[in-house]
Motif scaffolding. Structure first.
Motif, short mmCIF file in Angstrom:
data_model
loop_
_atom_site.label_atom_id
_atom_site.label_comp_id
_atom_site.label_asym_id
_atom_site.label_seq_id
_atom_site.Cartn_x
_atom_site.Cartn_y
_atom_site.Cartn_z
N ILE A 1 55.87 46.57 -14.85
CA ILE A 1 54.85 46.94 -13.86
C ILE A 1 54.90 45.98 -12.67
N ALA A 2 55.07 44.69 -12.94
CA ALA A 2 55.19 43.71 -11.86
C ALA A 2 56.41 44.01 -11.00
N ALA A 3 57.52 44.37 -11.65
CA ALA A 3 58.74 44.71 -10.91
C ALA A 3 58.54 45.97 -10.07
N LEU A 4 57.79 46.95 -10.62
CA LEU A 4 57.52 48.18 -9.89
C LEU A 4 56.67 47.90 -8.65
N ARG A 5 55.68 47.03 -8.80
CA ARG A 5 54.86 46.66 -7.64
C ARG A 5 55.73 46.02 -6.55
N ARG A 6 56.64 45.15 -6.95
CA ARG A 6 57.52 44.52 -5.96
C ARG A 6 58.42 45.56 -5.30
N GLN A 7 58.96 46.47 -6.11
CA GLN A 7 59.84 47.50 -5.58
C GLN A 7 59.13 48.38 -4.55
N LEU A 8 57.89 48.74 -4.85
CA LEU A 8 57.13 49.64 -3.97
C LEU A 8 56.36 48.90 -2.88
N GLY A 9 56.32 47.57 -3.00
CA GLY A 9 55.63 46.77 -1.99
C GLY A 9 54.12 46.79 -2.11
N PHE A 10 53.60 46.95 -3.34
CA PHE A 10 52.16 46.99 -3.57
C PHE A 10 51.66 45.66 -4.12
N SER A 11 50.54 45.21 -3.61
CA SER A 11 49.91 44.02 -4.17
C SER A 11 49.24 44.40 -5.49
N ARG A 12 48.75 43.41 -6.20
CA ARG A 12 48.17 43.64 -7.53
C ARG A 12 47.00 44.60 -7.49
N ASP A 13 46.16 44.51 -6.46
CA ASP A 13 44.94 45.33 -6.40
C ASP A 13 45.08 46.53 -5.46
#
Length: 204
Positions: free
Chosen positions: A155-167
């Protein structure tokens, strides 16, 4: 919301056949092999409400399910299914045609397989939802295939890939096999539905 009382209401072969939207809609979209229909059956606690097959691409129509507060919409999968070009074009028309209409969009549930990075088609779908300013969350399916630590890493890698912050965007890991994450999804959807219905009431 009582998910046990959800019932199938109609299926449509093109977006032009869709009746006007009259209440909140929660739609599910993802690759043909991402486990969309299995997830919906687990969410509704029904074994065969949404069509499931060992062969990807079983959903070939826009299927509507009526619930207490909203309509749930099962859209055709994209990408993997071994069908003709003309059939893929029809499925694309259904997905794009549905989202390009003026409907009561409460939330789009965009499904991505947690075991792999988002595909180019997944990224395109997310970018489309952002550009169209549609409210969405991401559900990562097949979480039972990974350990909790690996799920968190994915999930952390997906956030980085999509450019989304945690919240910035809600991402929920889910398994249709063992039910993990289903209660989290239900809680998230009910928050969205309550907020949506309250906003609609305040505008009347």
């Amino acid at each position: 919301m009582n998910y046990h009382n959800v019932k199938f209401t109609a299926a449509y072969g093109t977006s032009k056949q869709l009746p006007p939207s009259t209440r909140a809609e929660v739609s599910f979209v993802g690759r043909s092999n991402v486990g969309k229909s299995s997830l919906m059956n687990k969410l509704f606690n029904r074994k065969k409400l949404a069509k499931v097959s060992a062969t990807p691409g079983k959903t070939s129509t826009i299927n509507f399910f009526e619930a207490e507060w909203a309509d749930f919409v099962d859209l055709p999968g994209y990408g993997f299914a071994q069908v003709s070009k003309s059939e893929k074009a029809r499925w694309r028309e259904m997905i794009e045609g549905y989202y390009n209409q003026d409907r009561e969009f409460c939330c789009v549930v965009s499904l991505i397989d947690i075991r792999h990075p988002a595909t180019a088609l997944d990224v395109n779908m997310i970018e489309f939802l952002i550009a169209a300013e549609l409210p969405f969350m991401i559900v990562c399916t097949k979480a039972d295939k990974l350990s909790k630590n690996k799920c968190a890493q994915s999930i952390a890698a997906l956030r980085r890939q999509l450019g989304f912050s945690r919240d910035e965007v809600e991402i929920i890991p889910i398994s249709s096999a063992n039910g993990s994450g289903i209660d989290d999804l239900k809680a998230a959807l009910e928050r969205r539905l309550k907020a949506y219905n309250n906003d609609e009431s305040s505008e009347e």
